[in-house]
Scaffold this motif. Sequence first.
Motif, PDB file in Angstrom:
ATOM      1  N   ARG A 128       0.812  -1.048   0.007  1.00 33.52           N
ATOM      2  CA  ARG A 128       0.149   0.003  -0.059  1.00 33.52           C
ATOM      3  C   ARG A 128       0.947   1.169   0.047  1.00 33.52           C
ATOM      4  NH1 ARG A 128      -4.493  -3.248   1.804  1.00 33.52           N
ATOM      5  NH2 ARG A 128      -2.993  -4.054   3.210  1.00 33.52           N
ATOM      6  N   ASN A 129       2.323   1.233   0.316  1.00 36.08           N
ATOM      7  CA  ASN A 129       3.105   2.230   0.179  1.00 36.08           C
ATOM      8  C   ASN A 129       3.947   2.171  -0.931  1.00 36.08           C
ATOM      9  OD1 ASN A 129       4.298  -0.127   1.015  1.00 36.08           O
ATOM     10  ND2 ASN A 129       5.856   0.852   2.589  1.00 36.08           N
ATOM     11  N   VAL A 130       3.514   1.253  -1.805  1.00 40.41           N
ATOM     12  CA  VAL A 130       4.368   1.306  -3.089  1.00 40.41           C
ATOM     13  C   VAL A 130       3.519   1.805  -4.412  1.00 40.41           C
ATOM     14  CG1 VAL A 130       5.332  -0.323  -4.696  1.00 40.41           C
ATOM     15  CG2 VAL A 130       5.416  -0.817  -2.521  1.00 40.41           C
ATOM     16  N   THR A 131       4.132   2.747  -5.078  1.00 41.37           N
ATOM     17  CA  THR A 131       3.340   3.344  -6.260  1.00 41.37           C
ATOM     18  C   THR A 131       4.162   2.888  -7.426  1.00 41.37           C
ATOM     19  OG1 THR A 131       3.155   5.449  -5.104  1.00 41.37           O
ATOM     20  CG2 THR A 131       2.715   5.425  -7.517  1.00 41.37           C
ATOM     21  N   ILE A 132       3.424   2.362  -8.435  1.00 40.63           N
ATOM     22  CA  ILE A 132       3.871   1.734  -9.740  1.00 40.63           C
ATOM     23  C   ILE A 132       3.764   2.562 -10.885  1.00 40.63           C
ATOM     24  CG2 ILE A 132       3.911  -0.162 -11.268  1.00 40.63           C
ATOM     25  CD1 ILE A 132       4.364  -1.293  -8.815  1.00 40.63           C
ATOM     26  N   LEU A 133       4.827   3.138 -11.459  1.00 35.20           N
ATOM     27  CA  LEU A 133       4.561   3.887 -12.660  1.00 35.20           C
ATOM     28  C   LEU A 133       5.239   3.443 -13.744  1.00 35.20           C
ATOM     29  CD1 LEU A 133       6.042   7.079 -10.940  1.00 35.20           C
ATOM     30  CD2 LEU A 133       3.558   6.789 -11.155  1.00 35.20           C
ATOM     31  N   ALA A 134       4.304   3.839 -14.931  1.00 33.92           N
ATOM     32  CA  ALA A 134       4.712   3.184 -16.265  1.00 33.92           C
ATOM     33  C   ALA A 134       5.730   4.309 -16.983  1.00 33.92           C
ATOM     34  CB  ALA A 134       3.520   2.827 -17.227  1.00 33.92           C
ATOM     35  N   GLY A 135       6.847   4.006 -17.384  1.00 32.08           N
ATOM     36  CA  GLY A 135       7.840   5.044 -18.203  1.00 32.08           C
ATOM     37  C   GLY A 135       9.253   4.605 -18.025  1.00 32.08           C
ATOM     38  N   ASP A 136      10.066   5.427 -18.525  1.00 26.28           N
ATOM     39  CA  ASP A 136      11.502   5.287 -18.622  1.00 26.28           C
ATOM     40  C   ASP A 136      11.941   5.583 -17.286  1.00 26.28           C
ATOM     41  OD1 ASP A 136      13.989   5.100 -19.263  1.00 26.28           O
ATOM     42  OD2 ASP A 136      14.096   6.789 -20.581  1.00 26.28           O
ATOM     43  N   GLY A 137      12.495   4.611 -16.481  1.00 25.42           N
ATOM     44  CA  GLY A 137      13.072   5.061 -15.414  1.00 25.42           C
ATOM     45  C   GLY A 137      14.739   5.398 -15.517  1.00 25.42           C
ATOM     46  N   SER A 138      15.117   5.156 -16.288  1.00 28.54           N
ATOM     47  CA  SER A 138      16.638   5.361 -16.514  1.00 28.54           C
ATOM     48  C   SER A 138      17.075   6.873 -16.210  1.00 28.54           C
ATOM     49  CB  SER A 138      17.281   5.047 -18.046  1.00 28.54           C
ATOM     50  OG  SER A 138      17.067   6.126 -19.083  1.00 28.54           O
ATOM     51  N   GLN A 139      16.178   7.733 -16.142  1.00 29.19           N
ATOM     52  CA  GLN A 139      16.491   8.910 -15.766  1.00 29.19           C
ATOM     53  C   GLN A 139      15.922   9.383 -14.272  1.00 29.19           C
ATOM     54  OE1 GLN A 139      15.976  11.832 -19.021  1.00 29.19           O
ATOM     55  NE2 GLN A 139      14.333  10.431 -20.104  1.00 29.19           N
ATOM     56  N   GLY A 140      15.478   8.412 -13.640  1.00 35.34           N
ATOM     57  CA  GLY A 140      14.881   8.515 -12.432  1.00 35.34           C
ATOM     58  C   GLY A 140      13.459   9.031 -12.514  1.00 35.34           C
ATOM     59  N   TYR A 141      13.425   9.463 -11.460  1.00 37.37           N
ATOM     60  CA  TYR A 141      11.809  10.108 -11.011  1.00 37.37           C
ATOM     61  C   TYR A 141      12.224  11.508 -10.158  1.00 37.37           C
ATOM     62  CZ  TYR A 141       6.718  10.659 -10.982  1.00 37.37           C
ATOM     63  OH  TYR A 141       5.596  10.920 -10.965  1.00 37.37           O
ATOM     64  N   PRO A 142      12.632  12.515 -10.924  1.00 41.04           N
ATOM     65  CA  PRO A 142      13.048  13.944 -10.178  1.00 41.04           C
ATOM     66  C   PRO A 142      11.643  14.334  -9.242  1.00 41.04           C
ATOM     67  CG  PRO A 142      13.222  14.269 -12.545  1.00 41.04           C
ATOM     68  CD  PRO A 142      12.894  12.691 -12.150  1.00 41.04           C
ATOM     69  N   GLU A 143      10.311  13.979  -9.732  1.00 40.55           N
ATOM     70  CA  GLU A 143       9.434  15.003  -8.911  1.00 40.55           C
ATOM     71  C   GLU A 143       9.340  14.303  -7.565  1.00 40.55           C
ATOM     72  OE1 GLU A 143       9.374  13.388 -12.117  1.00 40.55           O
ATOM     73  OE2 GLU A 143       8.072  14.296 -13.278  1.00 40.55           O
ATOM     74  N   LEU A 144       9.856  13.217  -7.129  1.00 42.22           N
ATOM     75  CA  LEU A 144       9.862  12.629  -5.629  1.00 42.22           C
ATOM     76  C   LEU A 144      11.007  12.576  -5.105  1.00 42.22           C
ATOM     77  CD1 LEU A 144       6.882   9.842  -5.857  1.00 42.22           C
ATOM     78  CD2 LEU A 144       6.767  12.340  -4.941  1.00 42.22           C
ATOM     79  N   ALA A 145      12.130  13.012  -5.843  1.00 42.15           N
ATOM     80  CA  ALA A 145      13.427  12.932  -5.096  1.00 42.15           C
ATOM     81  C   ALA A 145      13.793  13.896  -4.114  1.00 42.15           C
ATOM     82  CB  ALA A 145      14.535  13.304  -6.308  1.00 42.15           C
ATOM     83  N   PRO A 146      14.567  13.696  -3.153  1.00 43.42           N
ATOM     84  CA  PRO A 146      15.735  12.981  -3.142  1.00 43.42           C
ATOM     85  C   PRO A 146      15.131  11.598  -2.632  1.00 43.42           C
ATOM     86  CG  PRO A 146      15.799  14.238  -1.317  1.00 43.42           C
ATOM     87  CD  PRO A 146      14.710  14.894  -2.171  1.00 43.42           C
ATOM     88  N   TYR A 147      15.995  10.561  -3.067  1.00 45.66           N
ATOM     89  CA  TYR A 147      15.586   9.132  -2.545  1.00 45.66           C
ATOM     90  C   TYR A 147      16.840   8.727  -1.530  1.00 45.66           C
ATOM     91  CZ  TYR A 147      12.400   9.456  -6.321  1.00 45.66           C
ATOM     92  OH  TYR A 147      11.484   9.895  -7.076  1.00 45.66           O
ATOM     93  N   ASN A 148      16.413   7.959  -0.445  1.00 48.16           N
ATOM     94  CA  ASN A 148      17.315   7.377   0.232  1.00 48.16           C
ATOM     95  C   ASN A 148      18.092   6.294  -0.372  1.00 48.16           C
ATOM     96  OD1 ASN A 148      14.768   8.308   2.331  1.00 48.16           O
ATOM     97  ND2 ASN A 148      16.811   9.251   2.629  1.00 48.16           N
ATOM     98  N   GLY A 149      17.322   5.454  -1.148  1.00 49.14           N
ATOM     99  CA  GLY A 149      17.925   4.022  -1.762  1.00 49.14           C
ATOM    100  C   GLY A 149      17.247   4.346  -3.240  1.00 49.14           C
ATOM    101  N   ILE A 150      18.274   3.965  -4.069  1.00 52.09           N
ATOM    102  CA  ILE A 150      17.798   3.613  -5.736  1.00 52.09           C
ATOM    103  C   ILE A 150      18.238   2.303  -5.832  1.00 52.09           C
ATOM    104  CG2 ILE A 150      17.683   4.455  -8.157  1.00 52.09           C
ATOM    105  CD1 ILE A 150      18.282   7.358  -7.073  1.00 52.09           C
ATOM    106  N   SER A 151      17.466   1.288  -6.635  1.00 52.78           N
ATOM    107  CA  SER A 151      17.645   0.239  -7.050  1.00 52.78           C
ATOM    108  C   SER A 151      17.313  -0.067  -8.232  1.00 52.78           C
ATOM    109  CB  SER A 151      16.968  -0.973  -5.971  1.00 52.78           C
ATOM    110  OG  SER A 151      17.062  -2.351  -6.302  1.00 52.78           O
ATOM    111  N   VAL A 152      18.316  -0.428  -9.084  1.00 55.23           N
ATOM    112  CA  VAL A 152      18.233  -0.421 -10.568  1.00 55.23           C
ATOM    113  C   VAL A 152      18.114  -1.933 -10.883  1.00 55.23           C
ATOM    114  CG1 VAL A 152      18.846  -0.033 -12.991  1.00 55.23           C
ATOM    115  CG2 VAL A 152      19.396   1.760 -10.834  1.00 55.23           C
ATOM    116  N   ALA A 153      17.041  -2.445 -11.456  1.00 52.09           N
ATOM    117  CA  ALA A 153      16.826  -3.867 -11.733  1.00 52.09           C
ATOM    118  C   ALA A 153      17.434  -4.536 -13.038  1.00 52.09           C
ATOM    119  CB  ALA A 153      15.503  -4.178 -11.408  1.00 52.09           C
TER     120      ALA A 153
END
Length: 215
Positions: A128-153
């Motif tokens: 319920r605390n997870v938001t899934i977004l469709a799009g290109d994540g290679s540029q991150g998602y500056p709208e909600l930055a900064p992140y304490n962790g970023i995991s690239v799968a």
Amino acid sequence: MIPDWASERADMVERQLRRRGIRDERVLRAMGTIPRQEFVPLEMRVASYKDEPVGIGHGQTISQPYMTALMAQELELSGDETVLEIGAGSGYAAAVLGELAKRVVAIELVPALAALAERNLHKIGLGRNVTILAGDGSQGYPELAPYNGISVAAAAPDVPGRLLEQLADGGRLVIPVGDFQDQELRVIIRKGSEFMTRVSTHCRFVPLRGHYGFR
Ligand code: SAH
């Protein structure tokens, strides 16, 4: 025979994770709880707890359990963090991260997989605390930055500078970097304007696509 998912899951945690050096008890607990079979396509379900990646369609895979655990462990989460996952796929790793952090945003390039991840999370009533977004994540998602962790799968040819910019002070980026065959899993820690890099292991992920991915 109906598989005994709970005992397969307990076995996976013991043999594939604990014995191989996963020590973060929160990671072990999350992966010992989340029904991984619900993230695997019906026809592949018997392979849900195998020590390997499993196909989820669209040429993509749900990562080997050990790799999901290692990446989560490398983020050193305690529960207060905002985490970005790039490459949501089935939504499994996002569900795991959701148990470990306060908020998770997971981006998936293939719209059908983004929809699948969303359905899977809904189905198990977690995330319920997870938001899934469709799009290109290679540029991150500056709208909600900064992140304490970023995991690239997915494997990147290089570390995208845009992702470094979106790390909070003390934040960690976990990313496989290399070619199609062989990559190193890098852990990059931000301290102010400095970035410290360590190689966690060698690995083989599907390629990252999009703007900072492979063309
Ligand atoms: N974490 C997933 C495994 C994902 S496999 C799980 O637990 O199931 C890697 C995923 O990265 C694939 O679904 C692929 O479509 C996605 N991907 C590749 N390039 C991407 C990009 N630029 N942005 C977002 N997702 C991307």
